[in-house]
Design a protein around this motif. Structure first.
Motif, PDB file in Angstrom:
ATOM      1  N   GLY A 176      14.723  11.057 -12.150  1.00  0.00           N
ATOM      2  CA  GLY A 176      15.958  10.325 -11.906  1.00  0.00           C
ATOM      3  C   GLY A 176      15.901   9.428 -10.681  1.00  0.00           C
ATOM      4  O   GLY A 176      16.871   8.752 -10.358  1.00  0.00           O
ATOM      5  N   VAL A 177      14.771   9.427  -9.984  1.00  0.00           N
ATOM      6  CA  VAL A 177      14.653   8.588  -8.789  1.00  0.00           C
ATOM      7  C   VAL A 177      14.637   7.117  -9.195  1.00  0.00           C
ATOM      8  O   VAL A 177      13.911   6.727 -10.101  1.00  0.00           O
ATOM      9  CB  VAL A 177      13.359   8.943  -8.016  1.00  0.00           C
ATOM     10  CG1 VAL A 177      13.075   7.902  -6.950  1.00  0.00           C
ATOM     11  CG2 VAL A 177      13.467  10.320  -7.400  1.00  0.00           C
ATOM     12  N   PRO A 178      15.463   6.286  -8.549  1.00  0.00           N
ATOM     13  CA  PRO A 178      15.504   4.866  -8.898  1.00  0.00           C
ATOM     14  C   PRO A 178      14.133   4.222  -8.747  1.00  0.00           C
ATOM     15  O   PRO A 178      13.362   4.575  -7.853  1.00  0.00           O
ATOM     16  CB  PRO A 178      16.476   4.279  -7.868  1.00  0.00           C
ATOM     17  CG  PRO A 178      17.292   5.424  -7.397  1.00  0.00           C
ATOM     18  CD  PRO A 178      16.422   6.627  -7.483  1.00  0.00           C
ATOM     19  N   LEU A 218      12.677  21.682 -11.123  1.00  0.00           N
ATOM     20  CA  LEU A 218      13.817  20.956 -10.558  1.00  0.00           C
ATOM     21  C   LEU A 218      13.344  19.646  -9.939  1.00  0.00           C
ATOM     22  O   LEU A 218      13.944  18.580 -10.138  1.00  0.00           O
ATOM     23  CB  LEU A 218      14.500  21.826  -9.499  1.00  0.00           C
ATOM     24  CG  LEU A 218      15.834  21.301  -8.993  1.00  0.00           C
ATOM     25  CD1 LEU A 218      16.865  21.384 -10.110  1.00  0.00           C
ATOM     26  CD2 LEU A 218      16.314  22.115  -7.789  1.00  0.00           C
ATOM     27  N   ALA A 219      12.232  19.717  -9.202  1.00  0.00           N
ATOM     28  CA  ALA A 219      11.703  18.519  -8.557  1.00  0.00           C
ATOM     29  C   ALA A 219      11.314  17.482  -9.598  1.00  0.00           C
ATOM     30  O   ALA A 219      11.553  16.283  -9.421  1.00  0.00           O
ATOM     31  CB  ALA A 219      10.502  18.879  -7.690  1.00  0.00           C
ATOM     32  N   ILE A 220      10.738  17.920 -10.705  1.00  0.00           N
ATOM     33  CA  ILE A 220      10.306  16.988 -11.740  1.00  0.00           C
ATOM     34  C   ILE A 220      11.512  16.322 -12.405  1.00  0.00           C
ATOM     35  O   ILE A 220      11.544  15.105 -12.601  1.00  0.00           O
ATOM     36  CB  ILE A 220       9.427  17.701 -12.772  1.00  0.00           C
ATOM     37  CG1 ILE A 220       8.055  17.946 -12.145  1.00  0.00           C
ATOM     38  CG2 ILE A 220       9.285  16.870 -14.038  1.00  0.00           C
ATOM     39  CD1 ILE A 220       7.185  18.876 -12.914  1.00  0.00           C
ATOM     40  N   LEU A 245       5.050   9.668 -14.690  1.00  0.00           N
ATOM     41  CA  LEU A 245       4.542  11.046 -14.699  1.00  0.00           C
ATOM     42  C   LEU A 245       5.608  12.101 -15.042  1.00  0.00           C
ATOM     43  O   LEU A 245       5.400  12.903 -15.962  1.00  0.00           O
ATOM     44  CB  LEU A 245       3.883  11.352 -13.352  1.00  0.00           C
ATOM     45  CG  LEU A 245       3.082  12.635 -13.243  1.00  0.00           C
ATOM     46  CD1 LEU A 245       1.908  12.605 -14.206  1.00  0.00           C
ATOM     47  CD2 LEU A 245       2.584  12.825 -11.819  1.00  0.00           C
ATOM     48  N   MET A 294      11.479  25.630  -8.728  1.00  0.00           N
ATOM     49  CA  MET A 294      11.513  24.525  -7.772  1.00  0.00           C
ATOM     50  C   MET A 294      10.789  23.307  -8.345  1.00  0.00           C
ATOM     51  O   MET A 294      11.274  22.178  -8.257  1.00  0.00           O
ATOM     52  CB  MET A 294      10.785  24.927  -6.474  1.00  0.00           C
ATOM     53  CG  MET A 294      11.591  25.747  -5.518  1.00  0.00           C
ATOM     54  SD  MET A 294      12.645  24.689  -4.546  1.00  0.00           S
ATOM     55  CE  MET A 294      11.405  23.794  -3.598  1.00  0.00           C
ATOM     56  N   VAL A 295       9.605  23.563  -8.895  1.00  0.00           N
ATOM     57  CA  VAL A 295       8.802  22.463  -9.411  1.00  0.00           C
ATOM     58  C   VAL A 295       9.518  21.777 -10.565  1.00  0.00           C
ATOM     59  O   VAL A 295       9.609  20.546 -10.623  1.00  0.00           O
ATOM     60  CB  VAL A 295       7.428  22.986  -9.884  1.00  0.00           C
ATOM     61  CG1 VAL A 295       6.690  21.916 -10.655  1.00  0.00           C
ATOM     62  CG2 VAL A 295       6.620  23.440  -8.694  1.00  0.00           C
ATOM     63  N   ASN A 307      14.298  15.786 -11.047  1.00  0.00           N
ATOM     64  CA  ASN A 307      14.882  14.833 -10.109  1.00  0.00           C
ATOM     65  C   ASN A 307      13.983  13.637  -9.852  1.00  0.00           C
ATOM     66  O   ASN A 307      14.469  12.534  -9.624  1.00  0.00           O
ATOM     67  CB  ASN A 307      15.235  15.532  -8.807  1.00  0.00           C
ATOM     68  CG  ASN A 307      16.495  16.344  -8.962  1.00  0.00           C
ATOM     69  OD1 ASN A 307      17.569  15.783  -9.132  1.00  0.00           O
ATOM     70  ND2 ASN A 307      16.372  17.647  -8.977  1.00  0.00           N
ATOM     71  N   LEU A 308      12.680  13.852  -9.917  1.00  0.00           N
ATOM     72  CA  LEU A 308      11.771  12.727  -9.755  1.00  0.00           C
ATOM     73  C   LEU A 308      11.992  11.728 -10.893  1.00  0.00           C
ATOM     74  O   LEU A 308      11.917  10.518 -10.710  1.00  0.00           O
ATOM     75  CB  LEU A 308      10.327  13.214  -9.746  1.00  0.00           C
ATOM     76  CG  LEU A 308       9.276  12.169  -9.382  1.00  0.00           C
ATOM     77  CD1 LEU A 308       9.534  11.633  -7.990  1.00  0.00           C
ATOM     78  CD2 LEU A 308       7.888  12.752  -9.457  1.00  0.00           C
TER      79      LEU A 308
END
Ligand code: ADP
Ligand code: MG
Lengths: 293, 254, 283
Positions: free
Chosen positions: A121-123, A114-116, A157, A111-112, A118-119
């Motif tokens: 890729g956050v605009p 995956l979250a990283i 980060l 999960m972590v 996606n973070l």
């Protein structure tokens, strides 16, 4: 079929022609890519040259930003990059070490990770929303170097975590196993074998984020970068100017700016970013040549 | 020195990798100051057995272990810190792994991690271990070269030197000759015989003749189960307790 | 030290979830309590500052994002995949290294510099060539964004091609195929999922890009009828309006809702890319 030797060679010839045409097209496509980099650089140099001088680098903007230089913006960019990396580099590197060396392969770790991903890729403008909401308003840090730097830190980060993990993963597992069988603890193994052989890769990742942090505009626009400030920042609680923000300002917000000023500003910004990048690339190339295994 | 209790006692040891059995109810003793050879076809669980002795098995997330292993009378599971256990057991892998540091640093790595700082002690360790592993003459002028730059055979002997650096009571070798030329193999075998004077040695090998040359006793593993363990005079004779042992030793295995 | 490492690991994890939580919670108050969810997604009317008739419909903004991104991909996909193929299959040694470094530097150009190029160079050019009233429009933004999206596509596509085992190439060449035939009969099919992921990551990047489109696409909230129409994207809307809103106001929360929309779009695209790559490596 009794294929004549002619037929074969005709087909080979066609094939060869297709190949050379195809290759030329691809080369053209690639050239089309390199063109913008050189064209942009050339244009910035030609059109920015009239404004570019030592004074431009060392003076503040004057006459409602229609004259003078970019010194406070350079100083501000240094502040933002410095403070943000001072936060994101240690935290990111340690988080990368944790995820690659300690975390167990369970659903939480997945999960972590995956979250990283996606973070990363956050605009950047969504990071700006977060920065305004959390640092500026909720934590009451106001629009300040601290707020802007923390926003930049959160943005860099995940990339630092990812590049750290990659650098660590490049160290062969066999080295770790050899150390463990010799009675080295997990931390001793990391400290004496894994880190010395990956620190340069990790640092390259961090340096690349220096250039990214210097170039970003959206995350600092509402969190700490000002259009114009008559003084240099004294602490992280002050606002600051920034090169990227300054380019945005002089090209869209201020009327009657002489053409050379935004061009010269863009040139300074681009030079900083490209130089830092080239340094990182040279560093990396040097390291690859000097690998110990 | 002479003591009745075995150096290593394996009792009802079973290991699964993600549910797939690799060792099944294995019970086996290694006596003090003997050389025990463990033979068996690929995937019969030989490496898994060694990994249970020094608890390296814990570093494989999918592995689950039941049963007990005792070293010198103490259950290995009771060590709070597995490093303390591993410092008593030298371990050599099939593929030589020179650590990315100098030869000197390679050999002194384990003592330094165990807290030894005295330079003269470390110097002595380097000389003793490299001599014991028959590598000293080749590398005595290259102690500051990277360990990873040595040849394969030299790296394997470096690995052995490293494994000896803490004066372990037990030395385990896992198919050490796989990546080594025959001359080096013979050199290492001589070394092991010398070391055996005050060390218990477990040699996992795929070479039946090596077991015959080197060991006092030999154990045959097959699909995670112990087929037979006994003195070499028995194992390499016609009087084996299990017919499969005879077939395997004769190379008649299908 | 070991403790600090673990603490950092967890704090990073905390930040990640904090962002998701914070942006979502600010937006959800607006979406679920103050306004019609359907209207938010389907109305083209975005009048957040109107005194008499405030409207928060994102359809026109979405159309802006889709049109600019779409045009950008028309440019970036052939350029990105073509240059990846060229670099991977037709160059070697110093040339290859040089090209890869150039692509890397291209990727490093800050978006505000691209925006400035759109404003200062493309704008007058488009006005002149197309005799348009204004050069800040879908065309301008699309070209700029296209060029910006190429490097990431090239890099990832090149990796995907590199991952195709050399034995495939050798087998194909040994059968008498030219390198060109090998590329499109053997390499492209073999690297298909990696190439698709490269395109998707380019799309994700383009959707989220802010400064360049803010500066290059004009500021007209409308569904574009032609490439010469000005538009406003989701990202540009936040960037243009966040500075003028009062914290906690409807408008402020509406921008967070736009942020969530943006987040979900990029999240979906990146996740798809991730799953495709993972599907490939699982096989
Ligand atoms: N890390 C591992 N993960 C999963 N299965 C493993 C692992 N190591 C060994 N195995 C399996 O356990 C069985 C025994 O392997 P091993 O102990 O390496 O045998 P040997 O050393 O006799 O060849 C084999 O079937 C092997 O596939
Ligand atoms: Mg084995």
């Amino acid at each position: 079929m009794n294929a004549s030797p002619f037929a074969t060679s005709a087909r080979t010839a066609t094939n060869r022609r297709v190949e050379s045409v195809g290759k030329t097209v691809l080369a053209g496509v690639t050239a089309l890519l390199i063109l913008p980099l050189t064209a942009i650089l050339g244009l910035l140099v030609i059109r920015g040259a009239p404004a570019l001088s030592m004074e431009f680098l060392l003076e503040a903007p004057t006459a409602g930003m229609t004259a003078g230089g970019v010194f406070p913006a350079i100083v501000g960019t240094l502040w933002l990059v410095g403070v943000s990396l001072a936060v994101s580099a240690p935290v990111g590197i340690m988080a990368g070490i944790y995820l690659n060396e300690y975390a167990k392969a369970n659903w939480l770790t997945r999960m972590v990770n995956l979250a990283i991903v996606n973070l990363a890729g956050v605009p950047s403008i969504v990071h700006a929303l977060f920065g305004v909401g959390v640092f500026v308003l909720f934590l009451g840090l106001g629009t300040s170097i601290l707020s802007a730097s923390l926003t930049l830190a959160i943005m860099t980060l995940p990339v630092i975590i990812a590049s750290t993990k990659e650098a660590l993963a490049a160290v062969p597992m066999a080295f770790r196993e050899a150390c463990w069988t010799l009675g080295a603890t997990r931390w001793q193994t990391i400290r004496h074998v894994v880190l010395p052989n990956s620190i340069s890769g990790i640092l390259t990742g961090v340096i690349l984020q220096v250039s990214r942090a210097a170039g970003e505009t959206a995350p600092i626009m509402f969190t700490g970068a000002a259009f114009y400030l008559p003084f240099l920042p004294q602490s992280v609680q002050d606002q600051c100017m920034a090169l990227s923000m300054h380019l945005f300002t002089v090209s869209t917000q201020v009327p009657n700016v002489p053409e050379a000023i935004p061009y010269a500003t863009a040139l300074v910004l681009l030079s900083v970013v490209l130089l830092v990048n080239m340094f990182a690339i040279a560093f990396r190339t040097y390291l690859r040549r000097n690998r110990k295994w | 020195m002479v003591s009745a209790s075995p150096m290593i006692e394996v009792e009802n040891l079973s290991v699964n990798y993600a549910g797939k059995p690799a060792l099944d109810q294995l019970t086996l003793d290694v006596r003090r100051n003997e050389i025990l050879a463990v033979i068996g076809p690929a995937n019969s669980g030989k490496t898994t057995l060694l990994n249970c002795i020094n608890r390296m098995i814990e570093t494989i997330p999918s592995a689950s272990v039941s049963g007990t292993v005792k070293v010198d009378g103490h259950n290995v599971a009771e060590y709070r810190d597995p490093s303390l256990l591993r410092r008593r057991i030298g371990m050599v892998f099939p593929l030589p792994v020179g650590l990315p540091m100098t030869v000197y640093e390679n050999v002194t790595f384990a003592p330094r991690m165990a807290g030894e700082k005295d330079r003269t002690v470390l110097d002595e360790t380097v000389q003793r271990c490299l001599k014991q592993s028959a590598l000293w003459d080749e590398v005595k002028d290259r102690l500051d070269d990277l360990g990873t730059r040595l040849s394969g055979g030299q790296q394997q002997r470096l690995t052995i030197a490293r494994a000896l650096s803490l004066n372990p009571e037990i030395l385990c070798l896992d198919e050490f000759s796989i990546a080594v030329d025959p001359v080096t193999t013979m050199k290492i075998e001589e070394v092991l015989k010398e070391l055996n004077e005050n060390m218990t040695i477990v040699v996992v090998t795929n070479l039946v003749l090596q077991a015959k040359r080197l060991a006092h006793r030999t154990a045959l593993l097959l699909r995670g189960k112990l087929v037979e363990v006994g003195d070499n005079e028995v194992i390499f004779s016609r009087q084996t307790a299990d017919a499969r042992t005879f077939q395997y030793v004769q190379g008649l295995f299908g | 030290m070991e403790f600090a490492i673990k603490a950092s690991g967890f704090s990073a994890i905390f930040f990640v979830f904090a962002i998701f939580f914070f942006v979502f919670s600010t937006a959800s108050e607006f979406i679920f309590e103050k306004m019609d969810f359907v209207e938010f997604l389907t109305s083209p009317e975005w009048y957040p500052t109107s005194l008499s008739n405030k409207r928060y419909g994102t359809l026109a903004l979405l159309a802006g994002t889709v049109s600019v991104t779409g045009l950008a991909m028309l440019i970036a996909v052939p350029l990105g995949l073509g240059s990846a193929l060229f670099i991977s299959e037709f160059t070697s040694g110093v040339v290859k290294e040089g090209l890869k470094i150039t692509i890397e530097l291209l990727a490093a150009i800050p978006s505000v510099v691209w925006g400035f190029i759109g404003l200062a160079v493309m704008n007058p050019l488009i006005i002149e060539v197309f005799d348009a009233p204004i050069g800040l429009n879908v065309l301008n933004g699309g070209i700029i964004l296209g060029l910006m999206s190429v490097p990431i596509m090239t890099t990832i596509a090149e990796d995907a091609l590199k991952a195709v085992p050399d034995s495939y190439r050798e087998a194909s060449l040994a059968l008498g195929a030219t390198r060109w035939q090998t590329a499109h009969k053997v390499l492209f099919p073999a690297a298909r999922s990696g190439l698709l992921a490269a395109v998707l990551l380019g799309v994700g990047r383009a959707i989220g890009e802010t400064m360049a489109v803010l500066m290059a696409t004009g500021h007209a909230v409308q569904i574009p009828g032609s490439p010469l129409d000005s538009v406003r994207t989701l990202t540009a809307t936040i960037a243009a309006e966040l500075g003028e809103t009062a914290a906690g106001s409807d408008h402020y929360q509406a921008l967070f809702a736009v942020g969530v929309l943006l987040f979900l779009l990029t999240f979906g695209v990146n996740l798809a890319a991730d799953l495709i790559v993972r599907g490939r490596s699982a096989r």
